[in-house]
Scaffold this motif. Structure first.
Motif, mmCIF file in Angstrom:
data_model
loop_
_atom_site.group_PDB
_atom_site.id
_atom_site.type_symbol
_atom_site.label_atom_id
_atom_site.label_comp_id
_atom_site.label_asym_id
_atom_site.label_seq_id
_atom_site.Cartn_x
_atom_site.Cartn_y
_atom_site.Cartn_z
ATOM 1 N N UNK A 228 0.833 -1.208 0.000
ATOM 2 C CA UNK A 228 0.000 0.000 0.000
ATOM 3 C C UNK A 228 0.865 1.255 0.000
ATOM 4 N N UNK A 229 1.980 1.220 0.736
ATOM 5 C CA UNK A 229 2.914 2.357 0.719
ATOM 6 C C UNK A 229 3.398 2.618 -0.709
ATOM 7 N N UNK A 230 3.799 1.569 -1.388
ATOM 8 C CA UNK A 230 4.293 1.696 -2.768
ATOM 9 C C UNK A 230 3.192 2.197 -3.702
ATOM 10 N N UNK A 231 1.998 1.618 -3.547
ATOM 11 C CA UNK A 231 0.872 1.990 -4.413
ATOM 12 C C UNK A 231 0.480 3.451 -4.223
ATOM 13 N N UNK A 232 0.381 3.897 -2.966
ATOM 14 C CA UNK A 232 -0.042 5.275 -2.716
ATOM 15 C C UNK A 232 1.033 6.272 -3.134
ATOM 16 N N UNK A 233 2.293 5.882 -3.020
ATOM 17 C CA UNK A 233 3.373 6.773 -3.450
ATOM 18 C C UNK A 233 3.373 6.931 -4.970
ATOM 19 N N UNK A 234 3.134 5.830 -5.666
ATOM 20 C CA UNK A 234 3.154 5.860 -7.130
ATOM 21 C C UNK A 234 1.843 6.346 -7.737
ATOM 22 N N UNK A 235 0.764 6.256 -6.954
ATOM 23 C CA UNK A 235 -0.555 6.675 -7.437
ATOM 24 C C UNK A 235 -1.217 7.567 -6.387
ATOM 25 N N UNK A 236 -0.722 8.786 -6.255
ATOM 26 C CA UNK A 236 -1.230 9.670 -5.193
ATOM 27 C C UNK A 236 -2.707 10.023 -5.374
ATOM 28 N N UNK A 237 -3.363 10.252 -4.247
ATOM 29 C CA UNK A 237 -4.763 10.673 -4.270
ATOM 30 C C UNK A 237 -4.872 12.034 -3.598
ATOM 31 N N UNK A 238 -5.912 12.748 -3.937
ATOM 32 C CA UNK A 238 -6.093 14.082 -3.374
ATOM 33 C C UNK A 238 -7.222 14.077 -2.346
ATOM 34 N N UNK A 239 -7.162 15.020 -1.433
ATOM 35 C CA UNK A 239 -8.178 15.200 -0.401
ATOM 36 C C UNK A 239 -9.033 16.407 -0.788
ATOM 37 N N UNK A 240 -10.331 16.222 -0.887
ATOM 38 C CA UNK A 240 -11.222 17.323 -1.246
ATOM 39 C C UNK A 240 -11.361 18.297 -0.074
ATOM 40 N N UNK A 241 -11.766 19.510 -0.374
ATOM 41 C CA UNK A 241 -12.014 20.510 0.667
ATOM 42 C C UNK A 241 -13.095 20.024 1.631
ATOM 43 N N UNK A 242 -14.095 19.356 1.079
ATOM 44 C CA UNK A 242 -15.176 18.833 1.908
ATOM 45 C C UNK A 242 -14.650 17.831 2.933
ATOM 46 N N UNK A 243 -13.759 16.958 2.483
ATOM 47 C CA UNK A 243 -13.192 15.965 3.391
ATOM 48 C C UNK A 243 -12.254 16.617 4.401
ATOM 49 N N UNK A 244 -11.520 17.634 3.974
ATOM 50 C CA UNK A 244 -10.623 18.342 4.896
ATOM 51 C C UNK A 244 -11.383 18.929 6.077
ATOM 52 N N UNK A 245 -12.626 19.332 5.840
ATOM 53 C CA UNK A 245 -13.427 19.978 6.882
ATOM 54 C C UNK A 245 -14.370 19.020 7.608
ATOM 55 N N UNK A 246 -14.316 17.749 7.264
ATOM 56 C CA UNK A 246 -15.299 16.773 7.759
ATOM 57 C C UNK A 246 -15.292 16.635 9.279
ATOM 58 N N UNK A 247 -14.112 16.766 9.901
ATOM 59 C CA UNK A 247 -14.019 16.535 11.337
ATOM 60 C C UNK A 247 -13.712 17.818 12.113
ATOM 61 N N UNK A 248 -14.236 18.923 11.604
ATOM 62 C CA UNK A 248 -14.063 20.200 12.289
ATOM 63 C C UNK A 248 -14.898 20.225 13.570
ATOM 64 N N UNK A 249 -14.354 20.796 14.607
ATOM 65 C CA UNK A 249 -15.027 20.793 15.901
ATOM 66 C C UNK A 249 -16.372 21.507 15.854
ATOM 67 N N UNK A 250 -16.538 22.463 14.942
ATOM 68 C CA UNK A 250 -17.799 23.208 14.872
ATOM 69 C C UNK A 250 -18.965 22.287 14.521
ATOM 70 N N UNK A 251 -18.687 21.285 13.686
ATOM 71 C CA UNK A 251 -19.718 20.318 13.328
ATOM 72 C C UNK A 251 -20.054 19.451 14.529
#
Length: 266
Positions: A228-251
């Motif tokens: 999985x380390x090799x796969x994720x390094x060679x095939x990077x994925x991005x994090x959406x803004x929505x996911x970045x804010x998913x665990x904000x304390x305000x929610x």
């Protein structure tokens, strides 16, 4: 309180215990029978909030009778984390290509297994380990044994891990037990994906996120971690803004408020 970290707010019958650990996996719980009896008495007829469903399930096994029990996942201040993430790395690491693990250096974090899997993945990036603890010397010895001092950097403690998260290709948490790894929302809020072990509440952060299920892995199988380390390094994925804010304390403060309101404590 007897094997778990708790936050609680005193107002006679308006007290909530917010539990951040799996009680039955703590050394105090395992130590002797009297500790177990005392723990049961502490939480009897109390209002309990657990930081993950894994902690909830564990709590149910201690055979006490809480007044109520609910789950609200660990939360963070996303805006603050992102502001800290904008601070520069130490000049020495400014242009370093690296993957990351941030944690207390204790046995259950399984850092030696992460190092072995990383070496076996044969990726070009370095592995940087941020943290301190009782296993630091043993981890240093492991690095020397594998002769990978040029690839694995045991940096030590840093009061601003967010800048490390932001600039990493991805991060890893691989604990043998974990209530709900706070570093998961910290990494995600900085836009950095994380490979997570399947123990405890970690996998709950990826619930319902289809593309991330492959990054929840068995913490007993380092060959899978290496792949999985090799796969994720060679095939990077991005994090959406929505996911970045998913665990904000305000929610999640909203969840806590609603919980308190439903109990008619306000």
């Amino acid at each position: 309180a007897y094997g778990t970290e708790t936050n609680y707010f005193h107002d006679k019958n308006k007290t909530f215990f917010y539990i951040h650990g799996e009680i039955t996996k703590s050394w105090l719980w395992c130590k002797n029978k009297s500790r177990k009896i005392k723990t049961r008495k502490i939480f009897k007829n109390k209002r309990i909030i657990c930081c993950s469903n894994a902690v909830y399930d564990d709590f149910k096994t201690i055979k006490t009778q809480p007044k109520s029990i609910n789950t609200v996942l660990n939360m963070i201040d996303v805006k603050s984390a992102q502001n800290y993430a904008n601070e520069p790395l130490p000049a020495k690491y400014k242009d370093t290509d690296y993957i990351l693990t941030v944690c207390r250096l204790s046995p259950e974090k399984q850092i030696p297994k992460i190092i072995e899997a990383y070496i076996n993945s044969d990726i070009k990036a370095k592995l940087i380990i941020i943290g301190d603890g009782e296993e630091k010397e043993n981890i240093g010895q492991k690095i020397n044994e594998l002769q990978c001092q040029d690839k694995v950097i045991l940096y030590g403690r840093d009061n601003n891990p967010y800048r490390w998260f932001k600039n990493a290709k991805f991060s890893i948490i691989y604990s043998s037990t974990e209530a709900a790894g706070r570093t998961i929302p910290e990494s995600i809020s900085c836009g950095t994906p994380m490979i997570i072990g399947d123990k405890g509440g970690c996998k709950e952060y990826y619930k319902g996120i289809k593309d991330f299920q492959k990054y929840i892995i068995d913490t007993e199988n380092t060959s899978t971690l290496a792949k999985i380390i090799k796969d994720l390094y060679e095939n990077p994925i991005s994090i959406t803004k929505q996911l970045q804010n998913k665990y904000d304390y305000k929610i999640h403060i909203g969840e806590l408020y609603q919980l308190i309101k439903n109990k008619k404590l306000i």
